[in-house]
Design a protein around this motif. Sequence first.
Motif, mmCIF file in Angstrom:
data_model
loop_
_atom_site.group_PDB
_atom_site.id
_atom_site.type_symbol
_atom_site.label_atom_id
_atom_site.label_comp_id
_atom_site.label_asym_id
_atom_site.label_seq_id
_atom_site.Cartn_x
_atom_site.Cartn_y
_atom_site.Cartn_z
ATOM 1 N N LYS A 51 -36.468 11.374 28.863
ATOM 2 C CA LYS A 51 -35.573 10.441 28.196
ATOM 3 C C LYS A 51 -34.804 9.550 29.168
ATOM 4 N N PRO A 52 -34.741 8.241 28.887
ATOM 5 C CA PRO A 52 -33.878 7.364 29.677
ATOM 6 C C PRO A 52 -32.424 7.541 29.271
ATOM 7 N N ASP A 53 -31.513 7.135 30.136
ATOM 8 C CA ASP A 53 -30.081 7.211 29.834
ATOM 9 C C ASP A 53 -29.725 6.283 28.680
ATOM 10 N N GLU A 54 -28.803 6.758 27.817
ATOM 11 C CA GLU A 54 -28.421 5.943 26.661
ATOM 12 C C GLU A 54 -27.743 4.644 27.081
ATOM 13 N N ASN A 55 -26.992 4.670 28.184
ATOM 14 C CA ASN A 55 -26.328 3.447 28.626
ATOM 15 C C ASN A 55 -27.347 2.408 29.093
ATOM 16 N N LEU A 56 -28.409 2.860 29.788
ATOM 17 C CA LEU A 56 -29.455 1.942 30.228
ATOM 18 C C LEU A 56 -30.148 1.313 29.026
ATOM 19 N N VAL A 57 -30.461 2.135 28.044
ATOM 20 C CA VAL A 57 -31.062 1.609 26.810
ATOM 21 C C VAL A 57 -30.146 0.556 26.191
ATOM 22 N N GLY A 58 -28.843 0.848 26.177
ATOM 23 C CA GLY A 58 -27.878 -0.081 25.593
ATOM 24 C C GLY A 58 -27.745 -1.378 26.374
ATOM 25 N N TYR A 59 -27.746 -1.298 27.694
ATOM 26 C CA TYR A 59 -27.659 -2.524 28.506
ATOM 27 C C TYR A 59 -28.800 -3.473 28.164
ATOM 28 N N LEU A 60 -29.994 -2.911 27.999
ATOM 29 C CA LEU A 60 -31.158 -3.731 27.674
ATOM 30 C C LEU A 60 -31.061 -4.292 26.263
ATOM 31 N N GLU A 61 -30.667 -3.473 25.317
ATOM 32 C CA GLU A 61 -30.587 -3.927 23.924
ATOM 33 C C GLU A 61 -29.533 -5.014 23.753
ATOM 34 N N ARG A 62 -28.440 -4.936 24.519
ATOM 35 C CA ARG A 62 -27.346 -5.916 24.403
ATOM 36 C C ARG A 62 -27.533 -7.120 25.314
ATOM 37 N N GLY A 63 -28.587 -7.124 26.099
ATOM 38 C CA GLY A 63 -28.838 -8.251 26.983
ATOM 39 C C GLY A 63 -27.916 -8.318 28.183
ATOM 40 N N LEU A 64 -27.271 -7.196 28.536
ATOM 41 C CA LEU A 64 -26.402 -7.181 29.702
ATOM 42 C C LEU A 64 -27.205 -7.228 30.997
ATOM 43 N N ILE A 65 -28.418 -6.707 30.951
ATOM 44 C CA ILE A 65 -29.351 -6.846 32.059
ATOM 45 C C ILE A 65 -30.664 -7.391 31.497
ATOM 46 N N THR A 66 -31.358 -8.171 32.310
ATOM 47 C CA THR A 66 -32.622 -8.769 31.878
ATOM 48 C C THR A 66 -33.689 -8.475 32.929
ATOM 49 N N PRO A 67 -34.964 -8.511 32.551
ATOM 50 C CA PRO A 67 -36.037 -8.122 33.468
ATOM 51 C C PRO A 67 -36.003 -8.884 34.783
ATOM 52 N N GLY A 68 -36.326 -8.162 35.841
ATOM 53 C CA GLY A 68 -36.361 -8.685 37.194
ATOM 54 C C GLY A 68 -36.871 -7.584 38.096
ATOM 55 N N ARG A 69 -36.433 -7.592 39.321
ATOM 56 C CA ARG A 69 -36.825 -6.555 40.262
ATOM 57 C C ARG A 69 -35.731 -5.502 40.313
ATOM 58 N N ALA A 70 -36.107 -4.231 40.195
ATOM 59 C CA ALA A 70 -35.134 -3.145 40.114
ATOM 60 C C ALA A 70 -35.425 -2.070 41.146
ATOM 61 N N LEU A 71 -34.353 -1.433 41.613
ATOM 62 C CA LEU A 71 -34.429 -0.272 42.492
ATOM 63 C C LEU A 71 -33.764 0.897 41.793
ATOM 64 N N ASP A 72 -34.498 1.994 41.635
ATOM 65 C CA ASP A 72 -33.959 3.228 41.058
ATOM 66 C C ASP A 72 -33.705 4.200 42.206
ATOM 67 N N VAL A 73 -32.425 4.502 42.448
ATOM 68 C CA VAL A 73 -32.001 5.358 43.562
ATOM 69 C C VAL A 73 -31.918 6.801 43.078
ATOM 70 N N GLY A 74 -32.662 7.706 43.720
ATOM 71 C CA GLY A 74 -32.675 9.098 43.275
ATOM 72 C C GLY A 74 -33.352 9.227 41.928
ATOM 73 N N CYS A 75 -34.584 8.748 41.854
ATOM 74 C CA CYS A 75 -35.262 8.558 40.565
ATOM 75 C C CYS A 75 -35.753 9.837 39.917
ATOM 76 N N GLY A 76 -35.851 10.955 40.671
ATOM 77 C CA GLY A 76 -36.407 12.177 40.097
ATOM 78 C C GLY A 76 -37.814 11.937 39.585
ATOM 79 N N PRO A 77 -38.177 12.535 38.440
ATOM 80 C CA PRO A 77 -39.529 12.317 37.890
ATOM 81 C C PRO A 77 -39.716 10.977 37.187
ATOM 82 N N GLY A 78 -38.748 10.064 37.340
ATOM 83 C CA GLY A 78 -38.988 8.680 36.959
ATOM 84 C C GLY A 78 -38.604 8.261 35.560
ATOM 85 N N ARG A 79 -37.763 9.036 34.884
ATOM 86 C CA ARG A 79 -37.488 8.729 33.475
ATOM 87 C C ARG A 79 -36.883 7.340 33.280
ATOM 88 N N ASN A 80 -35.916 6.936 34.119
ATOM 89 C CA ASN A 80 -35.305 5.616 33.976
ATOM 90 C C ASN A 80 -36.169 4.519 34.585
#
Length: 234
Positions: A51-80
């Motif tokens: 599962k992705p974090d609920e806040n990340l899901v919300g940022y995308l749904e509200r348009g607070l962040i838009t697609p581009g290049r991203a870095l996931d720090v400490g990604c674990g098995p990659g859920r986010n």
Amino acid sequence: MNRHIRSVEDVLVLLDGLFAPEADRWTERAGDWWDGFYSDRDRAVPFFVAKPDENLVGYLERGLITPGRALDVGCGPGRNAIHLARNGFQVDAVDLSATAIAWASERGEGLDVRFRHGDAFATEGSYDLIYDSGCFHHLPPHRRISYLALLDRTLKPGGHFALTCFTAEEGTSTPDADLYRQSGLAGGVGYRPADLRWIFQDLTEVELRRMTDQPEDSPAFGRSFLWTALFRKD
């Protein structure tokens, strides 16, 4: 041969050894611990995988962040990282655990995401989004310097930094100096909103709130013992 200090990095490496005496650098001990955690996939907590974090899901749904290049720090098995890739981002994802990266690579096959085993502080590049869910509160205090340097070096002007970390109720409130005396983080550092605003004062706050608890059948992960914060680099 005795290594004499002549740079900030020399000081940080010295403090790594004081913080984790059984390893040359704190990254070695942390990587070994997380390798052990992720080695038994049936034992690893399900939300670390699915599962992705609920806040990340919300940022995308509200348009607070838009697609581009991203870095996931400490990604674990990659859920986010995987969620970002599925929503149009080009993702670089880094973790100290080789075991977690192997697992993430299996799950992210076919998506625009590149998983790398290693130290995120060595990352070079330019990113529209830097996302951290659960890495920052596991850092020894002196490595906040490395963390801020990473943000300064790699986050684009106008880009966003998003953080999920322990509240003071969940993490330790032991003063920084005492963490070195006990040579450990007691499970992770807890922060207050004022702490986060102080540390990331060079960024503009967009939102800082508790994570919203999510039911078991939710497609997103959420626990109220965590802070979620979104900052922008102006």
